[in-house]
Design a protein around this motif. Structure first.
Motif, PDB file in Angstrom:
ATOM      1  N   ALA A 148       0.821  -1.301  -0.059  1.00 30.20           N
ATOM      2  CA  ALA A 148      -0.065  -0.019   0.033  1.00 30.20           C
ATOM      3  C   ALA A 148       0.813   1.350   0.053  1.00 30.20           C
ATOM      4  N   GLN A 149       0.501   2.147  -0.684  1.00 29.37           N
ATOM      5  CA  GLN A 149       1.529   3.440  -0.874  1.00 29.37           C
ATOM      6  C   GLN A 149       0.782   4.604  -0.339  1.00 29.37           C
ATOM      7  N   PRO A 192       8.979   9.008  -4.024  1.00 29.81           N
ATOM      8  CA  PRO A 192      10.110   8.500  -4.600  1.00 29.81           C
ATOM      9  C   PRO A 192      10.000   6.836  -5.105  1.00 29.81           C
ATOM     10  N   GLY A 193       8.972   6.251  -4.439  1.00 37.39           N
ATOM     11  CA  GLY A 193       8.743   4.820  -4.822  1.00 37.39           C
ATOM     12  C   GLY A 193       8.161   4.698  -6.043  1.00 37.39           C
ATOM     13  N   GLY A 229       2.028   1.674   3.367  1.00 31.89           N
ATOM     14  CA  GLY A 229       1.713   0.295   3.910  1.00 31.89           C
ATOM     15  C   GLY A 229       3.061  -0.405   4.301  1.00 31.89           C
ATOM     16  N   HIS A 230       4.179   0.035   3.689  1.00 29.64           N
ATOM     17  CA  HIS A 230       5.427  -0.329   4.204  1.00 29.64           C
ATOM     18  C   HIS A 230       5.953  -0.236   5.445  1.00 29.64           C
ATOM     19  N   VAL A 231       5.496   1.164   5.807  1.00 29.14           N
ATOM     20  CA  VAL A 231       5.974   1.530   7.254  1.00 29.14           C
ATOM     21  C   VAL A 231       4.980   1.084   8.287  1.00 29.14           C
ATOM     22  N   CYS A 259      -3.212  10.307   6.087  1.00 25.94           N
ATOM     23  CA  CYS A 259      -1.846  10.471   6.839  1.00 25.94           C
ATOM     24  C   CYS A 259      -0.966   9.433   5.830  1.00 25.94           C
ATOM     25  N   TYR A 260       0.321   9.854   5.631  1.00 29.70           N
ATOM     26  CA  TYR A 260       1.163   9.140   4.809  1.00 29.70           C
ATOM     27  C   TYR A 260       2.570   9.298   5.286  1.00 29.70           C
TER      28      TYR A 260
END
Lengths: 567, 248
Positions: free
Chosen positions: A44-45, A318-319, A133-135, A126-127
């Protein structure tokens, strides 16, 4: 036979959150067919919605406004009590994840960053750059490690053991040691993810095949609202890797082969930030009316980020830049990204109530495999990560309560019998037959893409249903190369294929019967929403002979009467 | 067109049949531009050899499942394009420094053990605030590269120290440790570093930078190791002068 108080199947956000919530008081086993950190939550991004009001443009945001946006986004099919619970709890879970170390991006005042997302009245997503998703998954896995959660990594659940309306545990295959293991549990939670891989074109990981939904269905639990399949507007041409909605949230444009920002013709006010169902249909219409670009990989439109500038792309996306370069040879700083819509998310799933309970006693479901329903006909971006954590947490509380009150112990014989049944099934799969599991799966995926896509018609759906029935017949003759149980991905795939066929069948049937257009379900022959006849959830239950039985249930409406959905 | 036919040589071994030595299986596959090593592997398993074992999931270089050695270099199969290789033969081997379970699937348990050794979670003693813990964008930026680690273990496969010292904590675990040490919200005391103050810990690294080379996510584990060594030395000096009294 292994014994646990609770067995949780699925090591993504929902499963981990439930495990973290239960492990202090109960003996919990977390089972995952891949190492938990490989779960698809990782991909998830864009972000997670919560009305924190951190963004200067969102000072007036409230959880009630988040609730309304979600209900409107769902095209009024969501259960409003469930949405209220989720949006209210959103604020707590985001702070909780921060306290557990989640590295959210930060505003200059040190608060959690929030960006605009589709269908939302305020910037409340919120991001952490484009790796949210990674964090989140790393943070919850870290919490599970800190608490010493018992993890069974690379154990595949292959069946639920249920009898007399109660779940007694699951049957697992230990892929490393190559053994089949019955697990007796007082409570079982499925957090097994979505079914994206039932489609040929999907953003989902290869593990997301709906096997958990199929296992629950086989055990008698209904599938709900399966015809509501989210097609994400922006997936990378060729590989269909997700290009987050944050690309548009940060200001990206969608451009056709005439150089037009074509969303102007469909949703002039919200433009690129209309909800996903609407943007996907707009792109598909551009493609079908000759306004798309074309190369050997297919038809596509452009996602143009160039005007955002290099600095903003490097800082916030960046991803996306890395993926575009690695998988399409395109640097979004200099060139537009070729994108197409495709399958992305499963609004439907295992029928649960707001406590994660199902019709089967001692069996719970949370996350994408479940349908509470908080997303109804169409999920808003940023609400899926939220759903997983909130309902993972809620399931932990319900299971805790259940275990305190429970008087009847689970029965070993039920699980042992299920294990024997699975052994026979596995033997049969490697014994006889002439169908390659891959060919059958390939056919299913193409059927779903061709017959149950973004736009649907009676004729295509009928043809799709016939094809699914033929595929079901062919499945009886599927044969795998070996019955070995260790790291035998072909065998696991063949076992899961049965669930995938059930899932595909329910999607097609639900779509064929629903003669209206609502959310992501769009019928060219019934283009309007019809609340009189169709403001209801679809439930598909397995009949005695294995045939699907369809029934309906009205959604819960609290404060928001259905209105026309305009953006 | 014959020049787009590639030969994929995959090392096969089954820990369940230790009497059979590891050997290569060859598969001939037609490759079109844009095809990744993982796509080819999936096609081989689907259409040519159902017994081939390898891990995969997201196919987008985020889940870290498909680390393996591709033509001699550790990398993610999903992120590696086939066409740019000069040779028409692609050799695939399991990650070194791990035991093989089957074919390209290795036993990652030692990797996760090292990960757990460094207490890979936020440690705080202060009561949690009502809202978020305030962190400046600059402080958040300091942990950025280490946050990006996907724990794929390419760095462990590439590490020369790992080869001779299997108990070495290793690059990914140190990147994770530095991610927490540098996090303004983490309150673990500097003396935590004493737990890795040895030859299998921080002083094991030869700074050959192989891990940096191997990382598919542009993480620089050596930066973490060098940074942690500095913190450790600083802490020791402070302690020698009796200045560490109110560390935690």
């Amino acid at each position: 036979m292994i014994h646990h108080d609770v067995v949780i199947v699925g090591g993504g956000l929902a499963g981990l959150r439930a495990a973290v919530g239960l492990c202090d008081r109960h003996d919990v086993a977390l089972v995952s067919k891949v190492h938990p950190i490989r779960s698809h939550s990782i991909a998830a991004q864009g972000g997670i919605n919560a009305a924190l009001g951190n963004n200067p443009d969102a000072r007036d945001d409230t959880w009630e406004k988040h609730t309304f946006d979600t209900i409107k986004g769902s095209d009024y099919l969501a259960d409003q009590d469930a949405v209220e619970i989720m949006c209210k709890e959103a604020i707590n879970v985001v702070y909780e994840m921060d306290h557990w170390g989640c590295p959210f991006s930060r505003f200059p005042d040190g608060t959690i960053c929030q960006r605009p997302f589709g269908g939302a009245g305020f910037p409340r997503t919120c991001y952490s750059a484009d790796l949210t998703g990674h964090v989140l998954l790393n943070t919850l896995y870290e919490r599970a490690v800190a608490k010493g959660v018992r993890v069974y990594a690379e154990y595949v659940a292959v069946a639920l053991a249920a009898e007399d309306g109660t779940c007694h545990g699951v049957v697992l295959i230990d892929q490393v040691r190559g053994t089949i293991i019955p697990v007796l549990a007082k409570a079982t939670l499925f957090a097994t993810g979505g079914y994206g891989r039932v489609y040929f074109h999907s953003t989902n990981a290869l593990i997301n095949n709906g096997s958990g939904i199929g296992m629950a269905y086989a055990a008698g639990v209904p599938m709900k609202d399966m015809e509501f399949v989210q097609f994400h507007p922006t997936t990378l041409l060729g590989t269909n890797i997700l290009m987050t909605e944050a690309c548009r949230g940060e200001g990206g444009y969608l451009i056709n082969n005439k150089g037009e920002r074509f969303m102007e013709r469909y949703v002039p006010k919200a433009m690129e930030l209309a909800p996903r169902d609407i943007v996907s249909r707009s792109i598909q219409t551009e493609i079908e009316t000759g306004n798309a670009f074309e190369n050997e990989q297919g038809l596509y439109v452009h996602l143009d980020l160039r005007h955002l500038g290099e600095r903003m792309i490097l800082e916030r996306l960046p991803g996306i830049r890395r993926i575009s370069i690695d998988f399409a040879g395109v640097d979004p700083v200099r060139e537009p990204i070729p994108i197409m819509p495709c399958q992305h998310y499963s609004m439907g799933g295992i029928d649960t109530n707001t406590r994660g309970e199902t019709t089967l006693k001692a069996f719970y479901a949370a996350g994408e495999c479940a349908c509470v329903s908080v997303h109804g006909g169409n999920r808003l971006g940023g609400n899926s990560l939220l759903d997983t954590i909130v309902f993972g947490k809620i399931c932990a509380a319900s299971i805790d309560e259940f275990l305190r009150e429970q008087r009847r112990a689970p029965v070993e014989g039920v699980v042992a019998r299920k294990k024997e049944e699975m052994e026979i099934k596995i033997r049969k799969l490697s014994d006889s037959g002439n169908e390659s599991p891959f060919r059958v799966l390939d056919d299913l995926r193409k059927t779903m893409d061709e017959c149950v896509g973004i736009f649907r018609t009676e004729g295509e759906l009928e043809a799709g249903l016939e094809r699914v029935l033929a595929i079901r017949e062919r499945y009886r003759r599927v044969k795998v190369s070996s019955s070995a149980l260790h790291m035998n991905y072909e065998l696991i795939g063949a076992l899961e294929l049965e669930s995938m066929i059930d899932v595909g069948h329910a999607i097609t049937l639900g779509a064929l019967l629903r003669r209206e257009s609502r959310g992501a379900h769009f019928r060219r022959d019934y283009t309007k929403r019809n609340d009189q006849d169709w403001l209801k959830h679809t439930l598909v239950t397995r009949g005695a002979g294995g045939e699907p039985f369809v029934s309906y249930r009205p959604p819960v409406i609290t404060r928001y009467q259905p209105m026309e959905r305009v953006y | 067109m014959t020049d787009d036919i590639y030969t994929f040589k995959v090392l096969r071994y089954d820990a369940k049949e230790p009497e059979k030595e590891a050997a290569f299986s060859s598969y001939r596959v037609r490759v079109i531009p844009g095809l990744t090593v993982l796509t080819v592997l999936l096609r081989i398993r689907d259409e040519l050899d159902g017994t081939l074992a390898f891990r995969s999931s997201c196919r987008a270089a985020t889940c870290g499942s498909c680390a393996m050695v591709i033509n001699g270099k550790p990398g993610l199969a999903c992120r590696t394009q086939v066409a740019p290789f000069e040779s028409r033969t692609i050799v695939l081997e399991p990650l070194p420094n791990f035991e093989i379970i089957r074919d390209l699937v290795v036993d990652m348990a030692p990797f996760w053990n090292m990960y757990e050794r460094i207490s890979p979670y936020l440690i705080r003693h202060s009561p949690a605030p009502e809202k978020e813990i305030i962190q400046s964008p600059e402080d958040r930026k300091r942990i950025d590269q280490f946050v990006n680690c996907i724990l794929c273990a390419c760095c462990y496969g590439a590490c020369e120290v790992m080869r001779r010292e299997p108990d070495y904590v290793g690059p990914a675990a140190f990147a994770k440790l530095q991610r927490f040490m540098l996090d303004s919200r983490d309150e673990r005391p500097d003396r935590f570093l004493e737990s890795v103050n040895n030859g299998q810990g921080l002083w094991g690294c030869d700074t050959l930078l192989r891990c940096i080379d191997a990382c598919p996510k542009e993480v620089r584990p050596t930066d973490a190791i060098v940074g942690l060594r500095k913190s450790l030395v600083k802490y020791r000096i402070k302690r020698a002068f009796g200045m560490d009294g109110h560390e935690d």
